[in-house]
Design an enzyme around this catalytic site. Structure first.
Site: not given
Ligand code: BG6
Ligand code: MG
Length: 230
Positions: A13, A15, A124
């Site tokens: 992952d 973030d 993003n």
């Protein structure tokens, strides 16, 4: 659980695991929740972690009892507004916001020839990885726009192993979100939860923070777990 020696890949992952950008997502969602008249709570913040953009907006509206108040077009506009605010927060993002120990860990696994893929729900994420100067370490990235289901569905972690040509069972997934740990577990990969162990109680292995994430600590935790599972 497989033995540590059988592990061939790591599924990341982004973030809240590699960089502190989950705080920026939370800030931008908090701003939008205020605008929509939905009270922000820590619980709501935890529910949103790891969840894709439109699903996050729908969760916020549901949390505030406003799920039927907006048209799809209005929701698209609000999601875009959140993203604009998030992108503004990314303006000054650089290497200094890599979470403690994570650059060393990524270098360590890359030096030891483990395969590495990205399993972030964020559209993003390519921009964030570039800004952090870490993009070159990733063999593959899952494009979240190509998925049918978001976390907690296992699809993203199943795909993150598949793009490395590995079985999920040969991989370790790293997550800071409850929805993400569920997604790893559903795929069959080994889950490492980083953060509050009460929130991430479903993880196979728990670390309180990113500084604890080293190959040695993972090997130790897997050994201990094998003994306990016996
Ligand atoms: C996840 C974050 O990685 O990506 C969520 O934890 C975020 O907070 C989601 O909503 C989607 O990100 P983006 O950048 O595509 O809106
Ligand atoms: Mg996360």
């Amino acid at each position: 659980m497989v033995k540590f020696e059988q592990v061939k890949g790591f599924l990341f992952d982004l973030d809240g695991v590699i960089a502190n950008t989950s705080a920026y997502h939370a800030k931008a969602w908090h701003q939008l929740a205020d605008e929509l008249g939905v009270t922000w709570t820590e619980d709501l913040g935890n529910q949103l972690k790891g969840v894709g953009r439109m699903d996050s907006l729908n969760l916020i509206l549901k949390y505030g009892g406003k799920e039927n108040d907006y048209t799809e077009d209005e929701k698209v506009k609000y999601a875009a507004e959140k993203n604009d605010n998030y992108l503004k927060l990314l303006d000054t993002l650089d290497k200094s916001e890599i979470l403690p120990g994570m650059e060393d860990f990524i270098k360590e696994i890359s030096d030891q020839h483990y395969l590495i893929s990205l399993a972030s729900s964020s559209k993003n994420s390519p921009l964030v990885l570039e800004k952090l100067g870490l993009a070159q370490y990733f063999d593959e990235k899952v494009d979240p726009a190509t998925l049918k289901h978001g976390k907690p569905d296992p699809e993203i972690y199943t795909r993150a192993a598949e793009v490395l040509k590995l079985k999920p069972e040969e991989c370790i997934g790293l997550e800071d979100a409850s929805a993400g740990v569920k997604s790893i577990n559903g795929s069959g990969a080994i889950s490492v939860g980083i953060g509050d162990p009460k929130v991430l109680s479903e993880a196979d292995i728990n670390f309180n923070n990113t500084s604890e994430v080293t190959l040695q600590n993972i090997a130790k935790a897997m050994d201990k777990k094998k003994v306990l599972d016996r």
